[in-house]
Design an enzyme around this catalytic site. Structure first.
Site, PDB file in Angstrom:
ATOM      1  N   SER A 237      -7.993  16.446  13.774  1.00 52.76           N
ATOM      2  CA  SER A 237      -9.397  16.194  14.125  1.00 52.76           C
ATOM      3  C   SER A 237     -10.323  17.366  13.785  1.00 52.76           C
ATOM      4  O   SER A 237      -9.890  18.524  13.730  1.00 52.76           O
ATOM      5  CB  SER A 237      -9.482  15.904  15.617  1.00 52.76           C
ATOM      6  OG  SER A 237      -8.627  14.832  15.937  1.00 52.76           O
ATOM      7  N   GLN A 259     -11.953  18.712  20.618  1.00 50.22           N
ATOM      8  CA  GLN A 259     -11.247  18.414  19.365  1.00 50.22           C
ATOM      9  C   GLN A 259     -10.187  19.465  19.062  1.00 50.22           C
ATOM     10  O   GLN A 259      -9.136  19.154  18.518  1.00 50.22           O
ATOM     11  CB  GLN A 259     -12.223  18.245  18.206  1.00 50.22           C
ATOM     12  CG  GLN A 259     -13.188  17.092  18.424  1.00 50.22           C
ATOM     13  CD  GLN A 259     -12.496  15.793  18.833  1.00 50.22           C
ATOM     14  OE1 GLN A 259     -11.800  15.169  18.050  1.00 50.22           O
ATOM     15  NE2 GLN A 259     -12.677  15.387  20.096  1.00 50.22           N
ATOM     16  N   HIS A 262      -6.593  18.747  20.211  1.00 43.41           N
ATOM     17  CA  HIS A 262      -5.754  17.715  19.579  1.00 43.41           C
ATOM     18  C   HIS A 262      -4.558  18.320  18.853  1.00 43.41           C
ATOM     19  O   HIS A 262      -3.476  17.746  18.849  1.00 43.41           O
ATOM     20  CB  HIS A 262      -6.563  16.925  18.546  1.00 43.41           C
ATOM     21  CG  HIS A 262      -7.335  15.785  19.131  1.00 43.41           C
ATOM     22  ND1 HIS A 262      -6.718  14.685  19.685  1.00 43.41           N
ATOM     23  CD2 HIS A 262      -8.663  15.550  19.234  1.00 43.41           C
ATOM     24  CE1 HIS A 262      -7.638  13.830  20.115  1.00 43.41           C
ATOM     25  NE2 HIS A 262      -8.833  14.334  19.861  1.00 43.41           N
ATOM     26  N   GLU A 327     -15.561  15.167  10.025  1.00 46.12           N
ATOM     27  CA  GLU A 327     -15.177  13.891  10.638  1.00 46.12           C
ATOM     28  C   GLU A 327     -16.214  13.497  11.696  1.00 46.12           C
ATOM     29  O   GLU A 327     -16.742  12.392  11.685  1.00 46.12           O
ATOM     30  CB  GLU A 327     -13.786  14.060  11.291  1.00 46.12           C
ATOM     31  CG  GLU A 327     -13.309  12.812  11.999  1.00 46.12           C
ATOM     32  CD  GLU A 327     -12.102  13.048  12.901  1.00 46.12           C
ATOM     33  OE1 GLU A 327     -11.770  14.225  13.169  1.00 46.12           O
ATOM     34  OE2 GLU A 327     -11.519  12.053  13.340  1.00 46.12           O
ATOM     35  N   HIS A 328     -16.485  14.430  12.626  1.00 46.73           N
ATOM     36  CA  HIS A 328     -17.474  14.182  13.687  1.00 46.73           C
ATOM     37  C   HIS A 328     -18.604  15.184  13.577  1.00 46.73           C
ATOM     38  O   HIS A 328     -18.351  16.378  13.403  1.00 46.73           O
ATOM     39  CB  HIS A 328     -16.868  14.392  15.073  1.00 46.73           C
ATOM     40  CG  HIS A 328     -15.650  13.574  15.352  1.00 46.73           C
ATOM     41  ND1 HIS A 328     -14.388  14.119  15.448  1.00 46.73           N
ATOM     42  CD2 HIS A 328     -15.511  12.254  15.573  1.00 46.73           C
ATOM     43  CE1 HIS A 328     -13.521  13.166  15.717  1.00 46.73           C
ATOM     44  NE2 HIS A 328     -14.167  12.021  15.795  1.00 46.73           N
ATOM     45  N   ASP A 361     -14.756   8.749  21.174  1.00 50.43           N
ATOM     46  CA  ASP A 361     -13.288   8.693  21.127  1.00 50.43           C
ATOM     47  C   ASP A 361     -12.768   7.479  21.891  1.00 50.43           C
ATOM     48  O   ASP A 361     -11.717   6.939  21.562  1.00 50.43           O
ATOM     49  CB  ASP A 361     -12.679   9.958  21.765  1.00 50.43           C
ATOM     50  CG  ASP A 361     -12.625  11.127  20.795  1.00 50.43           C
ATOM     51  OD1 ASP A 361     -12.897  10.927  19.604  1.00 50.43           O
ATOM     52  OD2 ASP A 361     -12.305  12.250  21.239  1.00 50.43           O
ATOM     53  N   HIS A 420      -8.062 -12.698 -27.324  1.00 55.45           N
ATOM     54  CA  HIS A 420      -9.204 -12.849 -26.416  1.00 55.45           C
ATOM     55  C   HIS A 420     -10.313 -13.646 -27.122  1.00 55.45           C
ATOM     56  O   HIS A 420     -10.886 -14.586 -26.576  1.00 55.45           O
ATOM     57  CB  HIS A 420      -9.782 -11.489 -26.022  1.00 55.45           C
ATOM     58  CG  HIS A 420      -8.986 -10.742 -25.009  1.00 55.45           C
ATOM     59  ND1 HIS A 420      -7.728 -10.282 -25.250  1.00 55.45           N
ATOM     60  CD2 HIS A 420      -9.297 -10.352 -23.732  1.00 55.45           C
ATOM     61  CE1 HIS A 420      -7.279  -9.635 -24.181  1.00 55.45           C
ATOM     62  NE2 HIS A 420      -8.219  -9.668 -23.244  1.00 55.45           N
TER      63      HIS A 420
HETATM   64  N1  LIG Z   1      -8.777  11.629  12.257  1.00 54.50           N
HETATM   65  C1  LIG Z   1      -8.615  10.746  13.228  1.00 54.50           C
HETATM   66  O1  LIG Z   1      -9.222   9.688  13.207  1.00 54.50           O
HETATM   67  C2  LIG Z   1      -7.682  11.056  14.392  1.00 54.50           C
HETATM   68  C3  LIG Z   1      -7.656  10.237  15.558  1.00 54.50           C
HETATM   69  C4  LIG Z   1      -6.744  10.527  16.589  1.00 54.50           C
HETATM   70  C5  LIG Z   1      -5.862  11.600  16.434  1.00 54.50           C
HETATM   71  N2  LIG Z   1      -5.930  12.348  15.289  1.00 54.50           N
HETATM   72  C6  LIG Z   1      -4.979  13.414  15.007  1.00 54.50           C
HETATM   73  O2  LIG Z   1      -3.680  12.843  15.138  1.00 54.50           O
HETATM   74  C7  LIG Z   1      -2.784  13.919  15.304  1.00 54.50           C
HETATM   75  C8  LIG Z   1      -1.747  13.613  16.351  1.00 54.50           C
HETATM   76  O3  LIG Z   1      -0.721  14.531  16.120  1.00 54.50           O
HETATM   77  P1  LIG Z   1       0.617  14.552  16.933  1.00 54.50           P
HETATM   78  O4  LIG Z   1       1.445  15.629  16.326  1.00 54.50           O
HETATM   79  O5  LIG Z   1       0.300  14.597  18.379  1.00 54.50           O
HETATM   80  O6  LIG Z   1       1.282  13.125  16.696  1.00 54.50           O
HETATM   81  P2  LIG Z   1       1.758  12.351  15.377  1.00 54.50           P
HETATM   82  O7  LIG Z   1       2.297  11.046  15.855  1.00 54.50           O
HETATM   83  O8  LIG Z   1       0.696  12.313  14.349  1.00 54.50           O
HETATM   84  O9  LIG Z   1       2.955  13.205  14.784  1.00 54.50           O
HETATM   85  C9  LIG Z   1       4.191  13.333  15.447  1.00 54.50           C
HETATM   86  C10 LIG Z   1       5.284  13.258  14.415  1.00 54.50           C
HETATM   87  O10 LIG Z   1       5.088  14.279  13.422  1.00 54.50           O
HETATM   88  C11 LIG Z   1       6.315  14.576  12.830  1.00 54.50           C
HETATM   89  N3  LIG Z   1       6.479  16.019  12.702  1.00 54.50           N
HETATM   90  C12 LIG Z   1       6.157  16.977  13.608  1.00 54.50           C
HETATM   91  N4  LIG Z   1       6.514  18.196  13.131  1.00 54.50           N
HETATM   92  C13 LIG Z   1       7.072  17.986  11.910  1.00 54.50           C
HETATM   93  C14 LIG Z   1       7.642  18.847  10.918  1.00 54.50           C
HETATM   94  N5  LIG Z   1       7.708  20.179  11.089  1.00 54.50           N
HETATM   95  N6  LIG Z   1       8.123  18.290   9.782  1.00 54.50           N
HETATM   96  C15 LIG Z   1       8.059  16.948   9.585  1.00 54.50           C
HETATM   97  N7  LIG Z   1       7.537  16.092  10.491  1.00 54.50           N
HETATM   98  C16 LIG Z   1       7.059  16.606  11.642  1.00 54.50           C
HETATM   99  C17 LIG Z   1       7.413  14.013  13.714  1.00 54.50           C
HETATM  100  O11 LIG Z   1       8.026  12.951  13.066  1.00 54.50           O
HETATM  101  C18 LIG Z   1       6.686  13.506  14.955  1.00 54.50           C
HETATM  102  O12 LIG Z   1       7.231  12.305  15.432  1.00 54.50           O
HETATM  103  C19 LIG Z   1      -3.621  15.166  15.608  1.00 54.50           C
HETATM  104  O13 LIG Z   1      -3.694  15.925  14.436  1.00 54.50           O
HETATM  105  C20 LIG Z   1      -4.980  14.580  15.946  1.00 54.50           C
HETATM  106  O14 LIG Z   1      -6.009  15.491  15.663  1.00 54.50           O
HETATM  107  C21 LIG Z   1      -6.798  12.079  14.278  1.00 54.50           C
HETATM  108  N1  LIG Z   2     -10.945  12.616  18.435  1.00 53.69           N
HETATM  109  C1  LIG Z   2      -9.898  11.777  17.856  1.00 53.69           C
HETATM  110  C2  LIG Z   2     -10.291  11.481  16.420  1.00 53.69           C
HETATM  111  O1  LIG Z   2     -10.302  12.615  15.649  1.00 53.69           O
HETATM  112  C3  LIG Z   2      -9.687  10.483  18.575  1.00 53.69           C
HETATM  113  C4  LIG Z   2      -9.188  10.598  19.973  1.00 53.69           C
HETATM  114  C5  LIG Z   2      -8.342   9.774  20.636  1.00 53.69           C
HETATM  115  N2  LIG Z   2      -8.211  10.219  21.871  1.00 53.69           N
HETATM  116  C6  LIG Z   2      -8.961  11.284  22.033  1.00 53.69           C
HETATM  117  N3  LIG Z   2      -9.547  11.533  20.864  1.00 53.69           N
HETATM  118 ZN   LIG Z   3     -10.593  13.327  20.449  1.00 54.10          ZN
END
Ligand SMILES: NC(=O)c1ccc[n+]([C@@H]2O[C@H](COP(=O)([O-])OP(=O)(O)OC[C@H]3O[C@@H](n4cnc5c(N)ncnc54)[C@H](O)[C@@H]3O)[C@@H](O)[C@H]2O)c1
Ligand SMILES: N[C@H](CO)Cc1c[nH]c[nH+]1
Ligand SMILES: [Zn+2]
Length: 430
Positions: A237, A259, A262, A327-328, A361, A420
């Site tokens: 994020s 953010q 996250h 993004e935001h 969010d 053609h």
């Molecule tokens: N841009 C958007 O719209 C948006 C919205 C919500 C959340 N997000 C983002 O989603 C992400 C959530 O991340 P998260 O980690 O909590 O969950 P995730 O589900 O995205 O990732 C978890 C998975 O990552 C993999 N992983 C972790 N470390 C690894 C490594 N070293 N090598 C290979 N694979 C590995 C594993 O398989 C694990 O199950 C955050 O970056 C958050 O900012 C973005």
């Molecule tokens: N900020 C995230 C998108 O970048 C979305 C989210 C879900 N829950 C909380 N935040």
């Molecule tokens: Zn958020």
């Protein structure tokens, strides 16, 4: 402390350019790891999913337990508090209402030459919904993924979400039930994206994969693109908050940290014209980092990727923001609408000090799955359009064919494509 950039300093342009070019996710390491994981899932199917889930999520599964059962979905719903379920329903209703306005209209018309023309929208059959779950659980992302897919009329909604150590947030499963997801699998990361793209004995492949995730998830989506569709790169994020000195520092600090918490690779940036205000926000952030439950993650994000930019005047903001393409974008300034009108590249804009990004969010209505890493220059947030595709229609009768054929034949000959040319010339012979 995050880095401080001041537009009056001689090195401002170089520092800002470095900030714009910074790569937080697409590294060689991530690329190679992900291509190895995808190759394993293609080659070994379920066995690779079981092994990689053991390794990354410290969870022992078998092919039979990859899928969450209907019984588990019902039990999860029963385990949620009525207050949580009501909040989920409030969010779902607002998200559905917003996305229903995105349904595009089919068009049919006949032009001046008598040619019948049109374009019609049809839903994608099967879609994979990635719901992150590595370090936090995201019921809100279930709704943001699944509701537009349902509004579009997709037939098969397949959700994947990791459950590290087997920990399941019941609200994630309740959200799947509320939004009408058809299949749920407890896998995540690049291996889940690969399974959705290529299929395994247990998981039938889908046509398109959408949803946010960390750097490995975002990279996996990049690598399976072409085999399946993807929505966009929605990685770690980001937020840019533009705030004048009249704001409450604690509010703005909270918005930046929302953010940063996250992901260690998340990015929060403050732009202000008031250096004293910037210092007050920085101090508030430092204070909060000591007590936040996800302080360690937020601190790493803020120290490594955060920035405070002091400008001479808010007039400079639109040009800087467009280069960041965040993004935001939160505009805590007196005339936020006027400033928003001058911004071209941002995934989502939040207008005025009473619209913290966090409202978006969860319950605002617009989608929170948004383009990151400056891809807002060419991509948009998840929408009903992402679950639809367009087919064009073209119909000539003899008269309109004769009107168009000479130009078509000439262009075919100019391209050296005789077959053609014959396809039109043959029909012109009486
Ligand atoms: N841009 C958007 O719209 C948006 C919205 C919500 C959340 N997000 C983002 O989603 C992400 C959530 O991340 P998260 O980690 O909590 O969950 P995730 O589900 O995205 O990732 C978890 C998975 O990552 C993999 N992983 C972790 N470390 C690894 C490594 N070293 N090598 C290979 N694979 C590995 C594993 O398989 C694990 O199950 C955050 O970056 C958050 O900012 C973005
Ligand atoms: N900020 C995230 C998108 O970048 C979305 C989210 C879900 N829950 C909380 N935040
Ligand atoms: Zn958020």
């Amino acid at each position: 402390m995050a880095r401080r950039l001041d537009c009056r300093e001689a090195d401002f342009e170089a520092s800002f350019a470095a900030l714009v070019e910074e790569r937080r996710e697409e590294t060689h390491d991530v690329r190679d790891t992900v291509s190895g994981i995808i190759a394993r899932v293609r080659g070994e199917g379920d066995a690779a999913l079981v092994d990689l889930t053991r390794h990354f999520d410290r969870l022992e599964l078998t092919p039979a337990t990859l899928r969450v059962t209907g019984e588990e979905l019902r039990a999860a719903r029963d385990a949620c508090t009525p207050e949580d379920l009501r909040a989920l329903e409030t969010a779902a209703a607002r998200i559905r209402a917003f996305h229903e306005r995105q349904i595009p209209k089919d068009e049919r018309w006949t032009d001046a030459q008598g040619v019948r023309l049109g374009m019609v929208w049809k839903p994608i059959d099967a879609v994979g919904l990635y719901v992150p779950g590595g370090t936090a659980a995201y019921p809100s992302s279930v709704l943001m993924n699944a509701i537009p897919a349902r509004v579009a009329g997709c037939r098969r909604l397949v959700m994947v979400a990791p459950t590290p150590e087997g920990r399941v947030n019941p609200l994630v499963l309740a959200a799947a039930a509320v939004a009408g997801v058809d299949e749920v699998y407890r896998i995540g990361g690049a291996q889940a994206v690969a399974a959705l793209a290529y299929g395994t004995s247990t998981i039938r492949p889908v046509d398109k994969i959408v949803g946010p995730g960390n750097a490995w998830v975002a990279e996996a989506k990049r690598q399976v693109f072409g085999r399946v569709g993807i929505d966009m790169i929605a990685g770690p994020s980001e937020i840019v908050v533009v705030a004048d000195g009249g704001n409450e520092p604690a509010w703005i600090a909270a918005d930046l940290l929302s953010q940063a918490e996250h992901d260690t690779r998340a990015q929060s940036i403050l732009i202000t014209e008031d250096a004293g205000f910037a210092a007050r926000v920085e101090a508030e952030i430092e204070r909060r980092l000591e007590t936040l439950s996800r302080g360690a993650i937020a601190k790493e994000s803020w120290r490594a990727h955060g920035a405070v930019i002091v400008v001479a005047s808010l007039e400079e903001v639109p040009a800087l923001v467009d280069r960041l393409a965040p993004e935001h974008l939160e505009l805590a300034v007196p005339d936020a609408e006027a400033m928003a009108a001058r911004i071209t590249h941002a995934g989502a804009i939040f207008l005025g000090p009473w619209t913290p990004e966090v409202i978006g969010d969860y319950v605002g209505g617009p989608n929170h799955v948004l383009p990151t890493s400056r891809t807002a220059r060419f991509a948009s947030g998840l929408a009903v359009h992402d679950f639809l595709k367009r087919t064009t229609l073209l119909g000539c009768d003899a008269a309109s064919f004769r009107a168009l054929a000479p130009a078509a034949g000439r262009l075919a000959r100019a391209e050296g494509l005789e077959a053609h040319a014959l396809a039109v010339e043959g029909r012109l012979v009486e």
